[in-house]
Enzyme design. Structure first.
Site, PDB file in Angstrom:
ATOM      1  CB  SER A 127     -40.905  45.816 -54.630  1.00 21.57           C
ATOM      2  OG  SER A 127     -39.792  46.534 -55.551  1.00 21.57           O
ATOM      3  CE1 TYR A 151     -38.688  49.583 -52.340  1.00 21.02           C
ATOM      4  CE2 TYR A 151     -40.912  49.697 -50.918  1.00 21.02           C
ATOM      5  CZ  TYR A 151     -40.745  49.557 -51.611  1.00 21.02           C
ATOM      6  OH  TYR A 151     -41.782  48.565 -52.799  1.00 21.02           O
ATOM      7  CE  LYS A 155     -42.129  46.445 -50.222  1.00 19.09           C
ATOM      8  NZ  LYS A 155     -43.362  45.390 -49.649  1.00 19.09           N
TER       9      LYS A 155
HETATM   10  C1  WQD Z   1     -39.583  54.915 -64.180  1.00 16.66           C
HETATM   11  C2  WQD Z   1     -38.559  55.180 -65.355  1.00 16.66           C
HETATM   12  C3  WQD Z   1     -36.758  56.682 -64.331  1.00 16.66           C
HETATM   13  C4  WQD Z   1     -39.427  59.375 -62.504  1.00 16.66           C
HETATM   14  C5  WQD Z   1     -39.198  52.358 -58.386  1.00 16.66           C
HETATM   15  C6  WQD Z   1     -39.088  51.687 -56.963  1.00 16.66           C
HETATM   16  C7  WQD Z   1     -39.979  50.618 -57.265  1.00 16.66           C
HETATM   17  C8  WQD Z   1     -40.920  50.508 -57.077  1.00 16.66           C
HETATM   18  C9  WQD Z   1     -40.974  51.379 -58.022  1.00 16.66           C
HETATM   19  C10 WQD Z   1     -42.382  50.580 -54.647  1.00 16.66           C
HETATM   20  C11 WQD Z   1     -37.055  55.108 -64.781  1.00 16.66           C
HETATM   21  C12 WQD Z   1     -37.156  57.053 -64.791  1.00 16.66           C
HETATM   22  C13 WQD Z   1     -39.715  58.511 -63.442  1.00 16.66           C
HETATM   23  C14 WQD Z   1     -39.111  60.826 -63.597  1.00 16.66           C
HETATM   24  C15 WQD Z   1     -38.120  59.526 -65.487  1.00 16.66           C
HETATM   25  N1  WQD Z   1     -41.658  51.129 -55.719  1.00 16.66           N
HETATM   26  N2  WQD Z   1     -38.392  57.998 -64.025  1.00 16.66           N
HETATM   27  N3  WQD Z   1     -38.406  60.767 -64.468  1.00 16.66           N
HETATM   28  O1  WQD Z   1     -37.224  52.855 -60.418  1.00 16.66           O
HETATM   29  O2  WQD Z   1     -38.254  51.318 -62.092  1.00 16.66           O
HETATM   30  O3  WQD Z   1     -39.284  51.989 -59.296  1.00 16.66           O
HETATM   31  O4  WQD Z   1     -40.862  52.342 -58.154  1.00 16.66           O
HETATM   32  O5  WQD Z   1     -42.884  49.288 -54.832  1.00 16.66           O
HETATM   33  O6  WQD Z   1     -40.074  49.284 -55.773  1.00 16.66           O
HETATM   34  O7  WQD Z   1     -37.950  51.661 -57.578  1.00 16.66           O
HETATM   35  O8  WQD Z   1     -39.781  53.352 -61.227  1.00 16.66           O
HETATM   36  O9  WQD Z   1     -41.378  55.614 -62.138  1.00 16.66           O
HETATM   37  O10 WQD Z   1     -40.094  56.074 -60.355  1.00 16.66           O
HETATM   38  O11 WQD Z   1     -39.019  55.324 -62.508  1.00 16.66           O
HETATM   39  O12 WQD Z   1     -37.703  59.714 -66.004  1.00 16.66           O
HETATM   40  O13 WQD Z   1     -39.401  62.146 -62.738  1.00 16.66           O
HETATM   41  O14 WQD Z   1     -38.895  56.545 -65.350  1.00 16.66           O
HETATM   42  O15 WQD Z   1     -35.343  56.847 -64.734  1.00 16.66           O
HETATM   43  O16 WQD Z   1     -36.275  54.852 -66.216  1.00 16.66           O
HETATM   44  P1  WQD Z   1     -38.896  52.698 -60.706  1.00 16.66           P
HETATM   45  P2  WQD Z   1     -39.735  55.153 -61.113  1.00 16.66           P
END
Ligand code: WQD
Length: 339
Positions: A127, A151, A155
Site C-alpha cells: 500500500s 496497518y 505492509k
Molecule cells: C481519501 C481522502 C480523506 C473519507 C486509506 C489507507 C490506505 C488504503 C486506502 C488500504 C482523504 C478524505 C475520506 C471521508 C473525507 N487502504 N475523506 N471524508 O486515507 O488516502 O488511504 O485508504 O489499503 O492504506 O490509508 O483513503 O479514502 O480514507 O481518504 O474527506 O468520509 O478523502 O481525508 O483526503 P486514504 P480515504
C-alpha cells in the site's frame, strides 16, 4: 507453457475478486481461498457467471498452516497472490495485536507452506501508506518509507519479510504492489466495494450518500495546502489495479528477480473534485460539510507510475469519470451491498 495456475488468498475481497475476473479473462487458472472474516460468500455467486472457467474456491484461514500446506500440496500452483489482510487504518490503531498477528502471521504461514511445496513466486498486496507523509510528489518507489499506523507497519514489515526471504533463497521471486487509492467496480455492476459498517474510505461513503444510505459526507479538512484545500489522492480504478496484478504475475513467470512497484495513475484529485465527478456520474446531489482534519491524514499523495510502466508494461487506463460511473452502477444496483 501450460496454463499458469494461481492461488488468490483473501479471494472474496474487493480487490481480489476483481483480480480474479481479470486473471480468468487473461487465461489463468485461478483457485481462491478466503475465511470470510471481511468478505461475503455472496461474492462467489456473483463471480461465477462472469468467469470463463468453473469457479474453484475453498473456505480456509491463511493462518492455518496445516490447511495451507495441504492445499498447496494438492494444488500445484505456479504463484500465489496474497491479498488476505485486515486493512482499516483506524481499527489497526485500536487493535494493533490483531493486525500484527493476522496480517504478518498469515503472510509467514503462506510463505512457509509455499516453501515446503517448492512454490516460490508471490505477488504481495502492499500500500502507498508505506510512504507515510510524502516529502516529494509524485512518489517514486525509492522515496523514504515509514509506518504511521499499525496497518501501514504490517505492509512495510511484510515487504521486508519478502526481501529477507529472497535474500535467503534466490529461487524466491516476489512482486510487491503498492496500491494507491482503489475505487470503482466491474462494469457488470455485479461486484463492488462493500465495506462493513460506516465506510472509512471516501468513495464508498460518497456512493452511500448518493444512493440515500447516508445523509451527508463529512469532508475531513478544507485547509490543506492543496488547490481547493481538501485532501488530494491518486484514485485508481480497481480493474486497472487488477490488470496490474496480471502484469506482475506475467513478469514473475517470464523473468527472474523481484520488484516493488507503485500501482497508481500518477494523477491526484481532491475530495471536492471526486464529489463533483460522482454527482455528475450519478446525477444525484452529494451534500457535504467541511469539518476538522482526520488525524493521520496527509495533504496529498499520488504516484510516479513510471517503474510499473517500464518493468511490467502496465499503466492505468480508466479515468475518474469511469471510476465514478462504475462505482455508481454497482451501488445503485446494490443499495445494501451484498447483504
Ligand atoms: C481519501 C481522502 C480523506 C473519507 C486509506 C489507507 C490506505 C488504503 C486506502 C488500504 C482523504 C478524505 C475520506 C471521508 C473525507 N487502504 N475523506 N471524508 O486515507 O488516502 O488511504 O485508504 O489499503 O492504506 O490509508 O483513503 O479514502 O480514507 O481518504 O474527506 O468520509 O478523502 O481525508 O483526503 P486514504 P480515504
Amino acid at each position: 507453457m501450460n496454463t499458469p495456475r494461481v492461488l488468490l488468498t483473501g479471494a472474496a475481497g474487493y480487490i481480489a475478486s476483481h483480480t480474479w475476473l481479470q486473471l480468468d479473462a487473461a487465461g489463468f487458472e485461478v483457485l481462491g481461498v478466503d475465511n470470510h472474516s471481511n468478505s461475503s460468500p455472496k461474492v462467489l455467486e456473483r463471480l461465477q457467471p462472469l468467469l470463463r472457467q468453473p469457479l474453484r474456491f475453498e473456505r480456509l484461514d491463511c493462518s492455518d498452516a496445516a490447511a495451507m500446506k495441504a492445499l498447496l500440496t494438492r494444488e500445484r500452483v505456479d504463484a500465489v497472490v496474497h491479498f488476505a489482510a485486515y486493512k482499516a487504518v483506524g481499527e489497526s490503531v485500536a487493535q494493533p495485536l490483531d493486525y500484527y498477528r493476522n496480517n504478518l502471521g498469515s503472510l509467514i504461514t503462506v510463505c512457509q507452506a509455499m516453501q515446503q511445496v517448492g512454490c516460490r513466486r508471490m505477488v504481495f498486496s502492499s500500500s502507498a501508506t508505506v510512504y507515510g507523509d510524502p516529502q516529494q510528489l509524485p512518489i517514486r518507489e525509492d522515496a523514504p518509507t515509514s509506518a504511521t499506523n499499525p496497518y501501514g507497519a504490517t505492509k512495510l514489515i511484510g515487504e521486508q519479510i519478502l526481501r529477507d526471504l529472497g535474500a535467503s533463497d534466490p529461487q524466491w521471486q516476489t512482486g510487491c504492489l503498492r496500491y494507491f487509492n482503489p475505487v470503482g467496480a466491474h462494469e457488470s455492476g455485479r461486484i463492488g466495494e462493500d465495506p462493513r459498517g460506516v465506510p472509512n474510505n471516501l468513495m464508498p461513503y460518497v456512493a452511500q450518500v448518493a444512493v440515500g444510505r447516508r445523509e451527508c459526507l463529512q469532508v475531513f479538512g478544507g485547509d490543506y495546502p492543496t488547490p481547493d484545500g481538501t485532501g488530494v489522492r491518486d484514485y485508481i480504478h480497481v480493474l486497472d489495479l487488477a490488470d496490474g496484478h496480471v502484469a506482475a504475475l506475467r513478469r514473475l513467470l517470464d523473468h527472474e528477480g523481484s520488484f516493488t512497484v507503485n500501482l497508481g495513475t500518477g494523477q491526484g484529485y481532491s475530495v471536492l473534485e471526486l464529489v463533483r465527478a460522482y454527482a455528475q456520474a450519478s446525477a444525484r446531489d452529494i451534500p457535504y460539510d467541511i469539518v476538522a482534519r482526520r488525524p493521520g491524514d496527509v495533504a496529498a499523495c499520488y504516484a510516479d507510475p513510471t517503474r510499473a510502466r517500464e518493468l511490467l508494461g502496465w499503466q492505468a487506463r480508466r479515468d475518474l469519470d469511469a471510476m465514478c460511473r462504475d462505482s455508481w452502477r454497482w451501488q445503485e444496483q446494490n443499495p445494501q451491498g451484498f447483504a
